[in-house]
Design a protein around this motif. Sequence first.
Motif, PDB file in Angstrom:
ATOM      1  N   GLN A 147       1.029  -1.103  -0.199  1.00 24.86           N
ATOM      2  CA  GLN A 147      -0.012  -0.054  -0.118  1.00 24.86           C
ATOM      3  C   GLN A 147       1.078   0.995  -0.101  1.00 24.86           C
ATOM      4  O   GLN A 147       1.713   1.394   1.016  1.00 24.86           O
ATOM      5  CB  GLN A 147      -0.893  -0.194   1.176  1.00 24.86           C
ATOM      6  N   VAL A 149       1.189   4.987   1.018  1.00 26.09           N
ATOM      7  CA  VAL A 149       0.375   6.045   1.851  1.00 26.09           C
ATOM      8  C   VAL A 149       1.015   7.295   1.518  1.00 26.09           C
ATOM      9  O   VAL A 149       2.323   7.396   1.639  1.00 26.09           O
ATOM     10  CB  VAL A 149       0.385   5.500   3.222  1.00 26.09           C
ATOM     11  N   GLU A 307       5.520  10.438   0.851  1.00 25.01           N
ATOM     12  CA  GLU A 307       4.805   9.162   0.713  1.00 25.01           C
ATOM     13  C   GLU A 307       5.682   8.074   1.008  1.00 25.01           C
ATOM     14  O   GLU A 307       7.062   8.152   1.114  1.00 25.01           O
ATOM     15  CB  GLU A 307       4.312   8.775  -0.825  1.00 25.01           C
ATOM     16  N   GLN A 312       1.199  -4.759   3.058  1.00 24.68           N
ATOM     17  CA  GLN A 312      -0.243  -4.709   3.548  1.00 24.68           C
ATOM     18  C   GLN A 312      -0.173  -5.565   4.900  1.00 24.68           C
ATOM     19  O   GLN A 312      -1.200  -5.264   5.873  1.00 24.68           O
ATOM     20  CB  GLN A 312      -1.287  -5.052   2.618  1.00 24.68           C
ATOM     21  N   LEU A 318       2.048   0.202   9.415  1.00 19.20           N
ATOM     22  CA  LEU A 318       0.833   0.957   8.875  1.00 19.20           C
ATOM     23  C   LEU A 318       0.025   1.647  10.087  1.00 19.20           C
ATOM     24  O   LEU A 318      -0.176   3.258   9.773  1.00 19.20           O
ATOM     25  CB  LEU A 318      -0.337   0.143   8.231  1.00 19.20           C
ATOM     26  N   HIS A 322      -0.172   5.701  10.006  1.00 17.42           N
ATOM     27  CA  HIS A 322      -1.380   6.272  10.051  1.00 17.42           C
ATOM     28  C   HIS A 322      -1.384   7.301  11.197  1.00 17.42           C
ATOM     29  O   HIS A 322      -2.189   8.498  11.177  1.00 17.42           O
ATOM     30  CB  HIS A 322      -2.704   5.155   9.980  1.00 17.42           C
ATOM     31  N   PRO A 328      -4.098   6.383   2.809  1.00 16.21           N
ATOM     32  CA  PRO A 328      -3.818   5.746   1.308  1.00 16.21           C
ATOM     33  C   PRO A 328      -3.604   6.740   0.228  1.00 16.21           C
ATOM     34  O   PRO A 328      -4.454   7.832   0.176  1.00 16.21           O
ATOM     35  CB  PRO A 328      -5.145   4.719   1.336  1.00 16.21           C
ATOM     36  N   SER A 329      -2.809   6.588  -0.548  1.00 19.78           N
ATOM     37  CA  SER A 329      -2.637   7.395  -1.645  1.00 19.78           C
ATOM     38  C   SER A 329      -3.405   7.289  -2.834  1.00 19.78           C
ATOM     39  O   SER A 329      -4.153   5.969  -3.064  1.00 19.78           O
ATOM     40  CB  SER A 329      -1.169   7.135  -2.267  1.00 19.78           C
ATOM     41  N   GLN A 330      -3.333   8.080  -3.831  1.00 16.06           N
ATOM     42  CA  GLN A 330      -4.219   7.782  -5.214  1.00 16.06           C
ATOM     43  C   GLN A 330      -3.399   6.950  -6.454  1.00 16.06           C
ATOM     44  O   GLN A 330      -3.859   6.954  -7.154  1.00 16.06           O
ATOM     45  CB  GLN A 330      -4.502   9.210  -5.648  1.00 16.06           C
TER      46      GLN A 330
END
Length: 342
Positions: A147, A149, A307, A312, A318, A322, A328-330
């Motif tokens: 993931q 981020v 970033e 995961q 994570l 957070h 979560p990034s695009q």
Amino acid sequence: MNTHAATDAAVTVRALAADDLDAVVAIDAAIEGRTRRDYIERRLAAARREPAAHAQFAAVVGQSLAGFILARVLAGEFGRRRPALRLELVGVRNDLRHAGIGRRLFDALDTWAQRHGMAEMRTAAEWRHTDMLEWFDSLGFDLAPDQIVDTAVEPGSWRPERDGPVALEAGEGPGHEIDYGRGEANDHERVERDGADVRSMVPEDLDAIARIDRDITGRDRHDYIAARLGEAMDDAGVRVSLTARRDGAIVGYLMARADLGDFGRTEPVAVIDTLGVDPEYARRGVGRALLAQLFANLGALRVERVETIVPQRDLALLGFLHAAGFAPSQRLSFVRAREAGA
């Protein structure tokens, strides 16, 4: 020129050369709508400094450059034991699109990867970049079990609530490299750094950093860390490396770089490659101190986002990120594993 005029027989693929710079910049500018000469010049220069860590190819039609592809070897990133190749940038002249040149370039890259024992290829792109996503799909890439981020760089606004013995590896990519290795700070962030004395990494720190990394990962990545530290020493505009000290000893470290060249990049983004805290100093604010110093530097240099990429399954890491304001990034992470026996 007709897009179908560039037949397989007319296209020659060779190693990218320093003399190709102007043509690469022109093709990239036509695609992106802006020039990124500084970024591309740095990527080509990095390949000349460290040729074993880069694969760069050019496609030529007649006497003219028709396209290019840039990739970099990942040695310690993603926490992997075997080397992988990260596809960073590809471009084809607009009048030669749909003539199979991109595929010819990728095939040359794939052959190079096989010859050099790469276990897989990796890349990333924004989910809205549908043309690129379709191309990745046609080449056999799948979504990676990682993931991406990110968070806005707003020093003092993030919400660090915990710290832990983490080792964070992120994907390699190109960058519109900015010198953010300087130690600018202000009193607003100083409270977040009370957990440790944070300063720029120097070569003498290598053994202590490698020891901490070994304690966290269970593997000796001395050579990988030495290479990234050497890169920071050679060109502070490419990479920043920080250490955190408590009780007179190094207890944590952070490595990051600036990135503008990856698919879909529109502004400078800082990418955290590695973040580690000595397990004996977990939950004492060391990780928060390192992030706070990084955010202070980036804010002073007007880099707006930071970033990283995390497996995961690494819920602890994570959770730490957070809590620091990451989300979560695009952008999506992709992988193309080499087939058994290939």
